[in-house]
Structures are given as structure tokens and as C-alpha cells.
Design a protein around this motif. Structure first.
Motif, PDB file in Angstrom:
ATOM      1  N   GLU A 273       0.830  -1.208   0.000  1.00 35.31           N
ATOM      2  CA  GLU A 273       0.000   0.000   0.000  1.00 35.31           C
ATOM      3  C   GLU A 273       0.859   1.251   0.000  1.00 35.31           C
ATOM      4  O   GLU A 273       0.643   2.174  -0.789  1.00 35.31           O
ATOM      5  N   GLY A 276       2.677   1.774  -3.274  1.00 32.00           N
ATOM      6  CA  GLY A 276       1.779   2.288  -4.302  1.00 32.00           C
ATOM      7  C   GLY A 276       1.539   3.780  -4.156  1.00 32.00           C
ATOM      8  O   GLY A 276       1.499   4.522  -5.145  1.00 32.00           O
ATOM      9  N   GLU A 277       1.398   4.255  -2.911  1.00 33.69           N
ATOM     10  CA  GLU A 277       1.230   5.690  -2.669  1.00 33.69           C
ATOM     11  C   GLU A 277       2.451   6.469  -3.144  1.00 33.69           C
ATOM     12  O   GLU A 277       2.323   7.520  -3.793  1.00 33.69           O
ATOM     13  N   CYS A 318      -0.101   1.596 -11.535  1.00 33.47           N
ATOM     14  CA  CYS A 318       0.098   2.325 -10.284  1.00 33.47           C
ATOM     15  C   CYS A 318      -1.058   2.015  -9.340  1.00 33.47           C
ATOM     16  O   CYS A 318      -1.254   2.713  -8.345  1.00 33.47           O
ATOM     17  N   ASP A 319      -1.824   0.982  -9.684  1.00 37.24           N
ATOM     18  CA  ASP A 319      -2.978   0.573  -8.894  1.00 37.24           C
ATOM     19  C   ASP A 319      -2.510  -0.302  -7.729  1.00 37.24           C
ATOM     20  O   ASP A 319      -1.861  -1.330  -7.934  1.00 37.24           O
ATOM     21  N   THR A 320      -2.842   0.098  -6.510  1.00 39.66           N
ATOM     22  CA  THR A 320      -2.418  -0.655  -5.331  1.00 39.66           C
ATOM     23  C   THR A 320      -2.920  -2.088  -5.367  1.00 39.66           C
ATOM     24  O   THR A 320      -2.243  -3.006  -4.893  1.00 39.66           O
ATOM     25  N   ARG A 321      -4.090  -2.317  -5.945  1.00 40.28           N
ATOM     26  CA  ARG A 321      -4.639  -3.673  -6.014  1.00 40.28           C
ATOM     27  C   ARG A 321      -3.740  -4.595  -6.833  1.00 40.28           C
ATOM     28  O   ARG A 321      -3.514  -5.756  -6.462  1.00 40.28           O
ATOM     29  N   MET A 375      -7.783   5.344  -7.419  1.00 40.84           N
ATOM     30  CA  MET A 375      -6.570   5.624  -6.659  1.00 40.84           C
ATOM     31  C   MET A 375      -6.482   7.103  -6.278  1.00 40.84           C
ATOM     32  O   MET A 375      -6.030   7.457  -5.181  1.00 40.84           O
ATOM     33  N   ASP A 379      -6.200   8.439  -2.439  1.00 48.10           N
ATOM     34  CA  ASP A 379      -5.093   9.291  -2.007  1.00 48.10           C
ATOM     35  C   ASP A 379      -5.592  10.610  -1.437  1.00 48.10           C
ATOM     36  O   ASP A 379      -5.052  11.124  -0.447  1.00 48.10           O
ATOM     37  N   TRP A 389      -7.910   2.016   3.944  1.00 50.95           N
ATOM     38  CA  TRP A 389      -6.913   1.013   3.625  1.00 50.95           C
ATOM     39  C   TRP A 389      -7.573  -0.294   3.217  1.00 50.95           C
ATOM     40  O   TRP A 389      -8.774  -0.483   3.403  1.00 50.95           O
TER      41      TRP A 389
END
Length: 423
Positions: A273, A276-277, A318-321, A375, A379, A389
């Protein structure tokens, strides 16, 4: 002309700003997981506290005065750093943030309207008044000379924290460089200084008088630039924007050893996580995700184990998933039950400024619809209103970092804003 502003004992000073009762007291900050000393003020240095001293040993020692120890509070330090930047940008047309506590400034033209030392004192006064932090200021016709001037402003109190090395006063520049050891030159360090010493180059003045071609042939083009900069030739310009990162790493040592897979999965999910941020802050996309885990190499009663695995994505993301999904696959590759893991981390590589890629006709994996919008919303929520989260990271896991001496987030959290009372 260049200027360099450096906050004195930055981490320790940030802790003192909102604690008036600590002014003049010994203050030190320990690293992640309350490991070892990473910052200390002048009073703590006078008591013999050294960088890298482990906290578990220090707390058993007795000092002639009390030392106030804090866990590292990077949220507070980053906020205070941005405030210092804003102060400097109000007085200089261009400011480059070199590190969290150091900023280069464009000082061209200042000498036509005031003395450079007066300009430096203006910077110090403004930063102190608006942030409570004290800076040292060095000025020179190159970045390296500005850095040397700032070093001298801390070494000799008679300068009052401000020193300018101008072309109009070459004698002062020669005198300072003759007193600056080679290892204190910006970009040299201890290892290179030992090699220079074998050639009779022990001070900054010695290096400035060396033949640049000889330095380049026997060392590097970087040290050649340093040599030229010490002679007032500007070879390193101000950067309006920091260069794009080539890699992002998020790793932590655990507050307690991890032995269960579920706990490790939660830890890796949390690091994914955060990675990714950071990736989105850089406005980048990545294709390689690596995960590493390892036990402590310092425990003689346990067999050491450490390993790393990587996953390549079908398209940049850039996707956290996507990052979490790839990280879980990599974790399954390296996880071995029966060990007591001390640290884990995630690395992102192979960056590109765009998520566009040529897909195959029969590719099963396709980009997620609405990924960038989702995303962006996440953010914006996390940077303003609260915290969102992924459930995979768990809630208040017991393996989190030890931060038993953490100070409040005075500048970024509403409930931590200090209260002033009139009595």
C-alpha cells in the motif's frame, strides 16, 4: 552565487519546537523500531551520545543529566521541512530541496543590493520566527563552496551561523579550504579521502589545486567536478524538480518476530500500500514487484534464512490492487514456515511515466476500468480527511514497529494540535 540552508540537528530540533520545557536539554531521536540513535542535539553530544548507539544499551546507562529520547516521527519532520522550504522560497526565486533538512538557494544578484551575510541572517531570522528552527547558511559561487561555507559556519561559532565565500575575497576562501579536511568535502567522504591522502591531498585546498584531468583519470568525473567547483567554477546547477526515482523500497523491521503466514501477509500488504502511494506521488507506473523476507542474522541460535522473489506484470500499473496481488504471489514463492522472521519489504522497479502498453490479442489480463480515478480518490481521502486502507493489512497487528516514545503529530493531526493556555 548559491546558498545552502541546513537546519541544525533537524530531527531533535523538531521535537523541541513544541516542547519549550526541553530547550537547553539533551534530546535524541532513535531509528525505526526504536533501534539506535539517528539524531541528537548539541547537549546530547556533550553527554557522549554517539550516532548509531543502540537504544537498549543507552537506557541502561546513567548520564549526569537526563536525556530525552523520542521515536522517529517522520510525519512531523516532513511537515516541518515543508515549512522551512516555504520560508526560503519567500526570499529566493529558486529553491532546491537537497534533503529533508538541506535546501540550496539561488542567490544571484543578492550582492548588488545587500551583503551576502545580511541575506543569510535574514533567512535565519525568518525561519526561526515562523518555524522555531535554527538554520546555518553558507554561500558560494558553486554548490560545493556553499556547502563548505555552511560546514564552516557550524564549526566556528564566531560566524553566527552565516558565512559567504565570494570571488571578491579569495583569501578567505583559501583559508577556509585549508582548514577543511578532505573527508568533509561535499561528495568525498571517508573512503575517497583515504585514497586522496595517499596522494598528499588532505584538505579541500589541496584538492582545489590538483589537476582536474589527473583527478578524473584516477578517480571519477564526479570528483573532477568537485575539484573544479572548489575553484569557483559552477558545474552543478540547481534542479527545479528532483530526478525521477528508479526504484521504490518499503521495508521495516518488525516489533516482534513473525512466525505465522497470515501476519506476514498483512505486513507485505501494508508495505505494498505504502509503495503504491509513493509510486503515484512520483507520477510513475511500474512493471516489476519484488518481495523479500529474512530472519535476524545476529541470532546464533537460529538458522538464517533470507530470500527474494519478483513478479512481472503484463502492463505497467500504479494501482495498489495490482501491486498487492503481485506481492502476494511473490510472498508465496519465498515463504517457508518454521522461521522467526525479523524483516520484510517490497521493491518496485521498471518505471515508466505512462500506463499505456501494447497488449496481446489473447491476453487474459486487462487494465482495471476506472483504476486511476479510484486511486486518486483514495489518495485524496488519506491526505486530508482520514484513512482508507485495504482489509488485507489487518487492524492494529502486534508486529507493528515499536514506537514507544513517539511524539504527537503536532502539525498534521487535528487531535494533536498543541493547546495554548493564558494564565
Amino acid at each position: 552565487m548559491f546558498g545552502l540552508a541546513d537546519v541544525n540537528a533537524f530531527y531533535a530540533s523538531c521535537e523541541q519546537v513544541f516542547r519549550p520545557d526541553l530547550r537547553g536539554k539533551a534530546v535524541a531521536v532513535v531509528s525505526n523500531n526504536d533501534g539506535c540513535i539517528i539524531a541528537r542535539n548539541r547537549a546530547a553530544k556533550a553527554l557522549g551520545l554517539k550516532m548509531g548507539d543502540p537504544w537498549f544499551k543507552i537506557k541502561e546507562q546513567h548520564f549526569r543529566e537526563k536525556i530525552y529520547i523520542f521515536s522517529s516521527n517522520y510525519e512531523l519532520y516532513h511537515s516541518m521541512s515543508q515549512r522551512v522550504m516555504a520560508c526560503l522560497e519567500a526570499l529566493s526565486p529558486r529553491v532546491e530541496q537537497y534533503s529533508i533538512d538541506e535546501m540550496f538557494l539561488d542567490a544571484r544578484g543578492i550582492g548588488t543590493c545587500m551583503r551576502y551575510e545580511d541575506f543569510g541572517r535574514q533567512l535565519r531570522e525568518r525561519v526561526l520566527r515562523l518555524t522555531g528552527l535554527t538554520i546555518g547558511v553558507g554561500l558560494g559561487s558553486s554548490k560545493t563552496l556553499a556547502k563548505s561555507a555552511q560546514w564552516a559556519s557550524k564549526e566556528w561559532p564566531q560566524f553566527g551561523g552565516v558565512l559567504a565565500l565570494t570571488p571578491e575575497n579569495p583569501a578567505r576562501t583559501r583559508k577556509l579550504l585549508s582548514l577543511q579536511p578532505a573527508e568533509e568535502i561535499w561528495g568525498v567522504g571517508r573512503r575517497i579521502s583515504k585514497k586522496l591522502s595517499l596522494l598528499g591531498i588532505d584538505t579541500a585546498l589541496d584538492l582545489s589545486r590538483a589537476n582536474p584531468a589527473f583527478i578524473r583519470k584516477n578517480f571519477s568525473v564526479v570528483l573532477e567536478r568537485t575539484c573544479r567547483e572548489l575553484n569557483g567554477e559552477s558545474c552543478i546547477s540547481l534542479e527545479d524538480a528532483p530526478p525521477a526515482k528508479q526504484q521504490i523500497v518499503c521495508s521495516r523491521s518488525f516489533g516482534k518476530r513473525i512466525t505465522e503466514y497470515e501476519s506476514m501477509r498483512q505486513a507485505v500488504c501494508q508495505y505494498a500500500e505504502r509503495a503504491g502511494e509513493k509510486l503515484r506521488q512520483e507520477k510513475q507506473y511500474c512493471r516489476y514487484i519484488s518481495v523479500f523476507i529474512k530472519t535476524s542474522p545476529f541470532n546464533p541460535d537460529e538458522v538464517y534464512y533470507g530470500n527474494v522473489a519478483s513478479e512481472k506484470l503484463a502492463f505497467p500499473t500504479c494501482d495498489t490492487r495490482d501491486i498487492i496481488a503481485a506481492a502476494m504471489k511473490a510472498l508465496d514463492t519465498v515463504w517457508i514456515a518454521g522461521h522467526r522472521y525479523a524483516k520484510a519489504g517490497i521493491m518496485l522497479n521498471d518505471f515508466t511515466p505512462s500506463g499505456v502498453t501494447q497488449l496481446g490479442l489473447f491476453d487474459e489480463h486487462q487494465p482495471r476500468p476506472g483504476s486511476e480515478q479510484l486511486m486518486k480518490v483514495m489518495d485524496s481521502i488519506n491526505n486530508s480527511l482520514g484513512s482508507v486502507w485495504f482489509a488485507g493489512r489487518g487492524i492494529a497487528p502486534d508486529w507493528q514497529m515499536k514506537r514507544e516514545m513517539l511524539s504527537p503529530a503536532y502539525t498534521t493531526r487535528w487531535k494533536d494540535i498543541p493547546v495554548a493556555r493564558l494564565g
